[in-house]
Design a protein around this motif. Structure first.
Motif: not given
Lengths: 424, 969, 95
Positions: A268-285
């Motif tokens: 199993p490989l897990q992933a998570f999604v948060s509720e939508p918020v205004k953009p605050c995180f522009n890079t994939v880290v």
């Protein structure tokens, strides 16, 4: 091989554009064609692709577009792209260490860059940059090795120091349990829309006459004298000259039907999604040593990736321990997320090889090909994987980029050294 | 300040305790117990938010925290449920997702171009010409993204975790759950009863089952009393059971604490969620669930409208109507069923009360004021067929529309557990099957709605749980409830101007779902992903059923075949802080740790360990390291090696065991001698090394790398689980403190700390010798190894005494010039000597042959782990080889570890270790290069960070003292 | 988050255990005589079954002993645990 069939159906394929959108708006959107047909299987095909995820659909598309294979079908057990294509964190990058991997992922990366135009479907490839963090001296050395190797292969990347990283990702806690000592940044990397990729390939393949058949699980192979002759499915027997299996976590199950084993374990490989918020995180880290990956989607959701659980499971459900072990360091790295709410969580079934490199291969059964073992990082490779697999199947000989990824490497010892620095 | 009177008898508020707060900058008053939404409604503020896509005004829908219409922004906390979050004095609340003001949102204009933004529009455009998406479109799209704003300065609050173990956990404290908890507890089971509301009782607190509305309240009070008196029921209110994992592991969340609860038996009695009807403007403020209106009246004392219309398809709508009437509202009922089907007790009560009922009718459209801030009327007509309304319409002026058209079971936890949701298309009744052992349902989740039946069903579930616990009981495990049809099968109505919403979160209308199917996304999961129906913050709670109905209709299938949806954790949106809990940061310190700090050690983290890299004032790291190197070479140094892994292998087969696990030979290793250890895995890759000390015929003390010892120990335990050899394996890493005394003066220092009887002369205690004697009066294991290339003694003493011995060694060593040295210094010393480090100079593919360690592999043994693979890999050698190299000292550009080795501008290898050796006055290092180039005397090209190319000469990796004269002194 | 019945300590939470893949991968009796293919199969190939699977677990935060688990990888249900060397329990009926 028979001649290529014409597009099935009366109307010419509809082209997507801002003009068609406006045109359809005047008709209240009643004039859109189905993105793909839902045909019943024919009795026989030249090539059957087992698995209607991104890799399988890409394979079918390139088979139809670039080879002289005539009749092609994609058989999908459930609904299109319902497996790992729908269950990943959509990161695209090509910063791999080994020559073999660099060629494969680099090939994919190139295809990504023109893909929306090629398949006339907006796959939303967004080269917003991918940053991999270094938390200790070893991480830094691995990053440096990658940097130098990438530089040599003409792939732009930068080694960033703490100040540059803080500037790029102001929300990062640089001095917590996982101090940020530096990072490797690939500006041309980014992410894309996972469903759009699969649907775009499906639509484009369908327009070239590929039969995409959903709810058509494969239950066995027809094999005669060591040569594959077709597949048994829940919709009956379908004959085929060649069969390509692209079944990700279920590859071992299909291999067993054909009478051999694969050097794979499905976890199993897990992933998570948060509720939508205004953009605050522009890079994939990405943080490889603590297995936490984060980006923000165009919808505003933070998409969070984890490492895999380490036991075999086909349940598409991971353990809470791993959730715990992902979210804790996430909060440590990005304290602001502690007040954000998680909306969805899921687990894909990832097929992992011992050297963490994929398998694109012939098998003990003639004319039966397998493309699997992508582990935790297959999404980014989809176009390249489909492309080289299509050409390998059509030619009956592995594409030169695919040659090092044959399953024979597990008996010759010529493993691909990506395991030296597992990256996702 | 706006303040209005409340109805009497509200359960949750205390009108004696007023509380003031602000919403959108304006001050409001509510009462203790009020939620943000109820307090605002009480003050007449019904618009709470703007919708995601079209920016339509939205207000209270469920009053149960189950929709996203009420999401508001607190300071730094986005997307907070206004209908669940209590007001506090001075609380500052803002609305979300608007430009300008909440009541006058400039972005509401987007509705006018809605026709150009069909579902999935973004897949079809914005990508030509190449590159335009990222330059032009993406910034626009991202600017529209999201709802609330996250406080990026937030540094994390306090969160933690607790653990719980119960015989029975009951999720849901309504009639079924209370009944189940009581029955289970009465038979001796320990019970945890969880409810997300502030008080137990569920619908009994606001719904009505009889005309007078007394019956449920009375029963609730009685059950609450019983539970309060029950010693073995733990009640957790304001608590959500948020996830189910295998074997009834439950994530139970209350406030900032996550309770990891293990239940032997689990009873899900979470009730049902009321579902909306679909008609034009069904999303505007003033349209709400019947149960929401009942909650407002009974829990918060708020009359939600003076002129109410109740749209009903079941008997519960009549309860709502009676409630509204009693509270003083004018009420008309639009009954979707015909008179014959509608007749029941509550219906008759409404008739008796003189309420007007329009049978066989449905709402065609809600009317609203110009700004759509609130509805002001309803247009309705006779139902002409499935989903259609006859042409003749009537109008009613009203300020409230209540919808009572059906429920979905709160199935999420059951589906997380693998349950399969069934749906009977004829009766619109749900069922849940395929639940794991020990997972029971009670109440409306079983389709049971009649009051007495619900209570009996709770007992039945308790009976099943008791069976599972093997507790004898006399409860009836089987009874036949009256199945009540509560769902109207098709509460979905057309309108030429659409705005008939299926999904309020995502602003999806009936046509959007139909178009998705038409475009080929004909499986529910595809429709979901293409249209995003059910993907919003309320997770499809009110969209899933109607979406499934529409997909079934469009694909000419039954809902039961289409399936409703899947469910994965979490049940409710939960903060990541709660999931992560407290962040712990484990650290390991050696017994001498504090001494290093006192001596000016520069601590560096190595795995969980803290170790000094070097000592000194820290002005010039390289100079300080080199100074320590020189002192070891010229005088004597001391390094803390307590992090080194230590294992004891005891038993008659100890030597035989090592012989099978390591590559070298140990059978004939004499007692009192140390021997090198090299470990390979089954694939023939070098994974660890160390030293084996033979203490006795049947006892070895062995070392392993700091980072590898746990893995090595685990692997040994596994191997012996198969081999059943006569040995014991004990990890003694933490039991010993270790230090390495190295340098030409080492013997002189040690001599001062041992008694005269102990012979530590070169002959009496030679290189690779092993002795046990007292050092500074402390029993020690001492062995002579040459990792740094000098005369050296590795001294291992009990951890409790290690600091004392360390102090003694440093004290007596003063006269011989002793200085402590750190890990970085040790790395330089060993590089000069030509010793590799596992993990630094090897990677996950390195073979002994590649790193020139074949001398440590004996071919004479019939077997050791890795032998077969080594042979295989030696037949087809890899393309690379590790070499030692040297550069002249005068170079201006210093190569770094990880710099590449090039050949014809292609990568053939990299540098794994490099240093400007103070001893040899040259840059030396290890590198991997192409095998064919790996001869001594050849030159390899090294590329530095700044691009400088160096021609490095390959020389023997034994840079310093190749004859080993110094370590054998 | 299953409960694992350690043969020595009894039923404990999954968190206490570490897992190490398929059980009963038997090293060829005489590695020298098998060909490279067979050896490669031993080192790298796994049955990776969807269904009942015998695998190795270790009670890492407990007695630190190894044992085998018969678990269904399609449901995560555990049928039984058994010590190394014990006879292999047969697969449950409901496969």
């Amino acid at each position: 091989m028979s001649a290529k069939p014409n597009r099935v159906g009366k109307k010419p394929p509809q082209k997507y554009s801002i003009f068609s959108l406006a045109h359809q708006a005047m008709q209240k959107h009643t004039g859109w064609q189905a993105a793909w047909r839902s045909p019943e299987p024919q009795a026989e095909y030249d090539v059957i692709i087992v698995g209607g995820g991104g890799h399988g659909l890409a394979t079918a598309y390139y088979l139809a577009k670039e080879t002289n294979v005539g009749r092609i079908a994609v058989l999908e057990k459930g609904w299109l792209a319902g497996g790992n294509t729908a269950r990943n964190t959509t990161i695209i990058r090509s910063n791999y260490l080994c020559d073999e991997s660099a060629k494969l992922y680099g090939h994919a990366h190139q295809l990504w860059e023109g893909l929306s135009q090629d398949i006339n479907y907006n796959v939303m490839f967004s080269p917003r940059g991918v940053l991999m963090l270094s938390h200790n001296v070893h991480d830094q050395q691995v990053a440096a090795r990658h940097f130098h190797a990438l530089h040599l292969n003409g792939i732009e990347s930068h080694l960033l120091g703490p100040e540059e990283i803080q500037e790029k990702v102001p929300l990062l806690n640089m001095h917590g349990r996982y101090p940020v000592l530096g990072g490797l940044y690939q500006p041309r990397a980014g992410n894309a829309h996972h469903n759009a990729l699969a649907w775009g390939y499906a639509r484009a393949a369908d327009q070239m006459g590929v039969d995409i058949i959903e709810n058509c699980g494969v239950t066995g192979f027809m094999i005669k004298n060591g040569v594959v002759k077709g597949v048994k499915t829940v919709k009956g027997v379908i004959r085929a000259s060649k069969v390509g299996v692209v079944a990700a976590g279920h590859s071992s199950v299909l291999a067993e039907m054909a009478g051999f084993k694969m050097p794979l374990e499905s976890m199993p490989l897990q992933a998570f999604v948060s509720e939508p918020v205004k953009p605050c995180f522009n890079t994939v880290v990405m943080s490889n040593s603590v297995h936490v990956y984060m980006s923000q989607s165009d919808k505003g959701e933070l998409v969070i990736g984890a490492g895999s659980d380490n036991y075999v499971s086909y349940t598409q459900r991971g353990s809470f321990d791993l959730t715990d072990c992902t979210i804790s360091p996430l909060i440590e790295l990005y304290p602001f997320v502690s007040r954000l709410r998680m909306l969805r969580q899921w687990a894909g079934i990832v097929d992992i090889t011992k050297d963490r490199s994929p398998i694109i291969t012939k098998t003990p059964i003639e004319n039966l090909y397998f493309n699997c073992g992508w582990g935790t990082g297959g999404f980014k490779a989809t176009p390249g994987s489909g492309h080289v697999f299509a050409h390998s199947i059509a030619a009956g000989e592995m594409h030169k980029i695919a040659v090092p990824f044959g399953m024979d490497r597990f008996t010759t010892g010529a493993l691909i050294n990506e395991a030296a620095a597992v990256m996702h | 300040m706006v303040k209005r009177a409340r109805l009497p008898g509200a359960l949750l508020i205390d009108q004696k305790q007023p509380i003031t707060f602000t919403f959108e900058g304006k001050t409001y008053q509510g009462y203790a117990g009020d939620t943000i939404a109820s307090a605002l409604a009480g003050a007449g503020q019904w618009v709470l938010s703007r919708s995601f896509k079209y920016h339509r005004p939205r207000g209270i829908l469920t009053m149960a925290g189950q929709d996203s219409n009420t999401l508001v922004q607190l300071l730094g906390m986005p997307n907070v449920l206004a209908d669940k979050t209590l007001i506090t004095d001075g609380l500052q609340v803002e609305a979300q997702n608007y430009t300008g003001s909440l009541m006058n949102d400039k972005e509401a204009e987007i509705s006018k171009v809605a026709r150009f933004l069909p579902v999935g529009f973004y897949y079809r455009a914005f990508f030509r010409p190449k590159g335009i998406r990222n330059r032009i479109w993406e910034p626009i799209i991202r600017a529209k993204a999201g709802l609330g704003k996250v406080d990026t300065r937030h540094r994390g609050g306090y969160y933690d975790k607790a653990y719980g173990h119960y015989d029975v956990v009951v999720a849901g404290g309504g009639l079924a759950g209370m009944s189940a908890a009581i029955s289970a507890a009465q038979h001796g089971a320990s019970v945890l009863l969880v409810d997300e509301n502030p008080i137990l009782g569920g619908a009994m607190n606001y719904a009505r089952a009889d005309i007078k509305g007394k019956r449920l309240r009375a029963r609730c009070a009685q059950l609450r009393q019983t539970i309060a008196e029950s010693a073995n029921i733990t009640v957790m209110t304001d608590t959500v059971c948020n996830a189910w994992y295998v074997d009834h592991w439950l994530a139970v969340i209350k406030g900032c604490r996550l309770h990891k609860v293990r239940a032997k038996q689990f009873i899900l009695a979470a009730g049902s969620l009321e579902q909306p009807a679909i008609f034009h403007n069904n999303d505007l403020p003033g349209v709400m669930m019947g149960s929401a209106a009942q909650r407002l009246m009974n829990l918060y004392g708020i009359l939600p409208g003076k002129n109410a219309v109740v749209l009903t398809g079941n008997d519960d709508g009549y309860g709502v109507a009676l409630e509204l009437r009693e509270a003083g509202a004018q009420v008309q009922i639009i009954e979707m069923r015909d008179l014959a089907l509608a007749q029941a007790t509550l219906h008759d009560g409404c008739v008796a009360a003189g309420l007007r009922i329009h049978y066989g009718s449905a709402i065609y459209a809600a009317k609203a004021d110009r700004n759509m801030h609130h509805i002001n009327g309803v247009e309705f007509g006779k139902i002409a067929g499935k989903g259609t309304i006859a042409k003749e319409h009537q109008q009613i002026s009203c300020d409230l529309i209540c919808m009572s058209v059906g429920y979905t079971p709160t199935y999420q936890l059951a589906l997380q557990a693998g349950g399969k949701l069934g749906y009977d298309d004829d009766t619109a009744i749900f069922s849940i099957e395929n639940l794991p052992k020990g997972f029971h349902l009670a109440g409306s989740l079983n389709g049971v709605f009649a009051t007495d039946d619900v209570q009996a069903d709770g007992q039945r579930a308790a009976a099943q749980a008791l069976d599972g616990l093997e507790i004898t009981h006399s409860l009836a495990a089987d009874f036949l409830p009256v199945m009540v049809q509560v769902n109207h099968p098709w509460p979905i109505f057309e309108h030429p101007d659409d705005k008939n919403f299926v999904d309020f979160d995502e602003d999806l209308m009936v046509k959007d779902i139909r178009n998705a199917v038409k475009e080929g996304y004909n499986e529910l999961e595809l429709v979901k992903r293409f249209s995003t129906v059910g993907m919003g913050p309320s997770q499809g709670r009110h969209a899933a059923l109607n979406a499934a109905r529409l997909v079934a209709e469009a694909t000419d299938r039954q809902v039961r075949d289409v399936g409703v949806t899947t469910a994965r954790p979490p049940f409710s949106r939960e903060t990541l802080g709660v999931m992560g809990g407290r962040v712990f940061s484990p650290e390991r310190l050696t017994p001498m740790h504090h001494r290093h700090a006192e001596l000016g050690g520069h601590a560096m983290r190595v795995g969980a360990w803290w170790r000094p890299g070097h000592y000194g004032v820290g002005v010039d790291r390289v100079a300080e390291i080199n100074s320590e190197v020189r002192n070891v070479r010229e005088n004597v140094g001391l390094i803390d090696v307590s992090t080194l892994g230590g294992l004891e292998i005891l038993g008659a087969d100890a030597a035989q065991f090592l012989n099978r696990v390591y590559t070298f030979a140990y059978l004939k290793q004499p007692i009192g001698r140390a021997r090198y250890l090299l470990m390979t895995n089954e694939a023939g890759t070098v994974i660890d090394d160390g030293v084996a000390c033979r203490m006795a015929e049947d006892r070895f003390y062995i070392t392993a790398t700091s980072s590898g010892v746990d893995r090595v120990c685990r692997q040994m335990l596994w191997l012996n689980a198969q081999w059943h050899m006569d040995i014991n394996i004990i990890n003694v890493t933490a039991a010993y403190g270790g230090m390495n005394l190295a340098g030409p003066n080492a013997r002189k220092v040690l001599q001062k700390l041992v008694s005269d009887e102990v012979d530590i002369s070169a002959e009496g205690f030679p290189y690779m010798g092993l002795r046990e004697f007292q050092v500074a009066g402390i029993p020690a294991i001492v062995f002579r190894v040459g990792f740094v290339g000098e005369l050296g003694y590795e001294i291992h003493v009990p951890a409790t005494a290690a600091e004392y011995v360390w102090d003694q060694v440093l004290a007596v060593g003063q006269e011989f010039g002793i200085q402590p040295f750190g890990l970085e210094t040790q790395r330089v010393l060993r590089l000069e000597k030509g010793h590799f480090i596992v993990g630094q100079d090897t990677d996950a593919m390195s073979t002994a042959e590649e790193i020139n360690m074949t001398w440590a592999i004996t071919q004479k043994k019939p077997f050791f782990i890795g032998k077969r693979s080594i042979e295989l890999r030696n037949r087809a050698l890899s393309k690379r080889k590790k070499v030692g190299f040297r550069l002249p000292s005068g170079i201006t550009s210093m190569p770094q570890e990880s710099n590449l080795v090039l050949k014809n501008n292609k990568m053939t290898g990299f540098i794994s270790s490099v240093w400007l050796s103070p001893t040899l006055n040259a840059v030396i290092g290890f590198a991997y290069c192409a095998r064919e180039d790996a001869q001594i005397g050849n030159h390899i090209t090294i590329k530095c960070d700044d691009g400088t190319l160096h021609q490095a000469e390959i020389i023997s990796p034994h840079f310093y003292d190749p004859d080993n004269a110094r370590q054998k002194l | 988050m299953f409960i694992i019945d350690c043969p020595w300590c009894g039923a404990r939470d999954q968190s206490e255990f570490s897992t190490h893949g398929e059980a009963h991968i038997v090293r060829p009796e005489d590695p020298e005589t098998v060909d490279d293919t067979e050896w490669g199969q031993y080192v790298f190939y796994r049955n990776n079954v969807k269904g009942w699977y015998r695998e190795r677990w270790m009670h890492a935060f407990g007695c630190r002993r190894w044992f085998n688990v018969l678990r269904n990888t399609a449901s995560d249900a555990i049928a039984t645990t058994y010590v190394p060397g014990a006879p292999r329990p047969s697969l449950p009926e409901d496969t």
